[in-house]
Design a protein around this motif. Sequence first.
Motif, PDB file in Angstrom:
ATOM      1  N   GLU A  33      16.912  79.810  36.629  1.00 30.91           N
ATOM      2  CA  GLU A  33      16.606  78.588  37.369  1.00 30.91           C
ATOM      3  C   GLU A  33      15.985  77.582  36.405  1.00 30.91           C
ATOM      4  OE1 GLU A  33      14.115  79.512  40.698  1.00 30.91           O
ATOM      5  OE2 GLU A  33      15.544  80.957  41.522  1.00 30.91           O
ATOM      6  N   LYS A  34      16.335  76.315  36.575  1.00 35.85           N
ATOM      7  CA  LYS A  34      15.772  75.268  35.724  1.00 35.85           C
ATOM      8  C   LYS A  34      14.288  75.099  36.047  1.00 35.85           C
ATOM      9  CE  LYS A  34      20.041  72.615  35.616  1.00 35.85           C
ATOM     10  NZ  LYS A  34      20.687  71.344  36.007  1.00 35.85           N
ATOM     11  N   HIS A  35      13.479  75.139  35.012  1.00 36.93           N
ATOM     12  CA  HIS A  35      12.045  74.873  35.142  1.00 36.93           C
ATOM     13  C   HIS A  35      11.752  73.476  34.615  1.00 36.93           C
ATOM     14  CE1 HIS A  35       7.745  75.263  33.925  1.00 36.93           C
ATOM     15  NE2 HIS A  35       7.688  75.866  35.094  1.00 36.93           N
ATOM     16  N   ALA A  36      12.382  73.123  33.487  1.00 37.33           N
ATOM     17  CA  ALA A  36      12.244  71.784  32.899  1.00 37.33           C
ATOM     18  C   ALA A  36      13.404  71.558  31.942  1.00 37.33           C
ATOM     19  CB  ALA A  36      10.923  71.655  32.151  1.00 37.33           C
ATOM     20  N   VAL A  37      13.922  70.332  31.927  1.00 40.68           N
ATOM     21  CA  VAL A  37      14.983  69.948  30.990  1.00 40.68           C
ATOM     22  C   VAL A  37      14.658  68.547  30.492  1.00 40.68           C
ATOM     23  CG1 VAL A  37      17.450  69.505  30.650  1.00 40.68           C
ATOM     24  CG2 VAL A  37      16.718  71.339  32.201  1.00 40.68           C
ATOM     25  N   TYR A  38      14.517  68.409  29.172  1.00 43.30           N
ATOM     26  CA  TYR A  38      14.202  67.123  28.555  1.00 43.30           C
ATOM     27  C   TYR A  38      15.334  66.748  27.615  1.00 43.30           C
ATOM     28  CZ  TYR A  38       9.622  68.520  30.245  1.00 43.30           C
ATOM     29  OH  TYR A  38       8.587  68.944  31.039  1.00 43.30           O
ATOM     30  N   ASP A  39      15.973  65.621  27.887  1.00 42.01           N
ATOM     31  CA  ASP A  39      17.079  65.157  27.067  1.00 42.01           C
ATOM     32  C   ASP A  39      16.567  64.500  25.794  1.00 42.01           C
ATOM     33  OD1 ASP A  39      18.897  66.041  28.947  1.00 42.01           O
ATOM     34  OD2 ASP A  39      19.127  64.080  29.892  1.00 42.01           O
ATOM     35  N   ASP A  40      17.418  64.519  24.754  1.00 40.83           N
ATOM     36  CA  ASP A  40      17.102  63.794  23.529  1.00 40.83           C
ATOM     37  C   ASP A  40      17.826  62.445  23.544  1.00 40.83           C
ATOM     38  OD1 ASP A  40      19.761  64.278  22.720  1.00 40.83           O
ATOM     39  OD2 ASP A  40      19.196  65.973  21.459  1.00 40.83           O
ATOM     40  N   ASP A  41      17.596  61.635  22.545  1.00 42.34           N
ATOM     41  CA  ASP A  41      18.197  60.295  22.485  1.00 42.34           C
ATOM     42  C   ASP A  41      19.698  60.318  22.246  1.00 42.34           C
ATOM     43  OD1 ASP A  41      15.697  59.166  22.881  1.00 42.34           O
ATOM     44  OD2 ASP A  41      15.306  58.918  20.729  1.00 42.34           O
ATOM     45  N   ALA A  42      20.233  61.452  21.784  1.00 44.35           N
ATOM     46  CA  ALA A  42      21.670  61.559  21.482  1.00 44.35           C
ATOM     47  C   ALA A  42      22.475  62.118  22.653  1.00 44.35           C
ATOM     48  CB  ALA A  42      21.874  62.429  20.250  1.00 44.35           C
ATOM     49  N   GLY A  43      21.820  62.341  23.810  1.00 45.58           N
ATOM     50  CA  GLY A  43      22.524  62.879  24.969  1.00 45.58           C
ATOM     51  C   GLY A  43      22.512  64.388  25.045  1.00 45.58           C
ATOM     52  N   GLY A  44      21.851  65.031  24.103  1.00 45.44           N
ATOM     53  CA  GLY A  44      21.720  66.487  24.115  1.00 45.44           C
ATOM     54  C   GLY A  44      20.427  66.892  24.811  1.00 45.44           C
ATOM     55  N   VAL A  45      20.031  68.126  24.594  1.00 47.00           N
ATOM     56  CA  VAL A  45      18.803  68.648  25.178  1.00 47.00           C
ATOM     57  C   VAL A  45      17.765  68.821  24.076  1.00 47.00           C
ATOM     58  CG1 VAL A  45      17.767  70.601  26.397  1.00 47.00           C
ATOM     59  CG2 VAL A  45      20.053  69.812  27.028  1.00 47.00           C
ATOM     60  N   ALA A  46      16.665  68.083  24.186  1.00 45.29           N
ATOM     61  CA  ALA A  46      15.568  68.228  23.236  1.00 45.29           C
ATOM     62  C   ALA A  46      14.862  69.555  23.472  1.00 45.29           C
ATOM     63  CB  ALA A  46      14.586  67.074  23.374  1.00 45.29           C
ATOM     64  N   HIS A  47      14.644  69.885  24.737  1.00 43.95           N
ATOM     65  CA  HIS A  47      13.925  71.109  25.101  1.00 43.95           C
ATOM     66  C   HIS A  47      14.191  71.410  26.569  1.00 43.95           C
ATOM     67  CE1 HIS A  47      10.679  74.075  25.169  1.00 43.95           C
ATOM     68  NE2 HIS A  47      10.294  73.542  26.309  1.00 43.95           N
ATOM     69  N   ALA A  48      14.472  72.678  26.852  1.00 44.32           N
ATOM     70  CA  ALA A  48      14.640  73.096  28.240  1.00 44.32           C
ATOM     71  C   ALA A  48      13.942  74.434  28.441  1.00 44.32           C
ATOM     72  CB  ALA A  48      16.126  73.225  28.594  1.00 44.32           C
ATOM     73  N   GLN A  49      13.501  74.638  29.664  1.00 44.49           N
ATOM     74  CA  GLN A  49      12.869  75.895  30.043  1.00 44.49           C
ATOM     75  C   GLN A  49      13.593  76.412  31.277  1.00 44.49           C
ATOM     76  OE1 GLN A  49       8.895  74.576  30.800  1.00 44.49           O
ATOM     77  NE2 GLN A  49       8.472  74.169  28.648  1.00 44.49           N
ATOM     78  N   LEU A  50      14.135  77.624  31.168  1.00 45.46           N
ATOM     79  CA  LEU A  50      14.785  78.279  32.292  1.00 45.46           C
ATOM     80  C   LEU A  50      13.967  79.521  32.630  1.00 45.46           C
ATOM     81  CD1 LEU A  50      18.545  78.173  31.197  1.00 45.46           C
ATOM     82  CD2 LEU A  50      17.228  76.437  32.418  1.00 45.46           C
TER      83      LEU A  50
END
Length: 139
Positions: A33-50
């Motif tokens: 389950e998604k706990h947190a998802v932070y996007d980066d400036d390039a459209g990718g994921v800077a950091h995510a917590q599942l």
Amino acid sequence: MPDAIHGSSLIPCLRYRDAHAMIDWLCHAFGFEKHAVYDDDAGGVAHAQLVHGNGMLMLGSVRDDTFGRRIAQPDEVGGRETQCTYVVVADCRRHYEHAITAGAMIVDKYEVKDYGGAGYSCRDPEGHLWSFGSYDPWA
């Protein structure tokens, strides 16, 4: 002695080429389950917590940074891994069948283990190795 921990004190960290797609896949196929998802400036994921039960997985997009230069993706090293995440699941047979339906590449079929419980191992679509089982070393 460590301070009180509110969940698992060990948290695997992975990088993915298409982190957004893999977040969705990991949630669908493996029950995260998604706990947190932070996007980066390039459209990718800077950091995510599942999260899965009281465990957590952190992940982000593959990028050329200090951490990224220390690890290799499975497709860069012939599909080999130097570690594998083990996830305790309540109904291992059902989890196995769902993972197959979702497209996981099974590398060790479901089997009852001599030491107790049952388990199987598979690869996700980007080649990372996972192991799931009903054996709970805490029980």
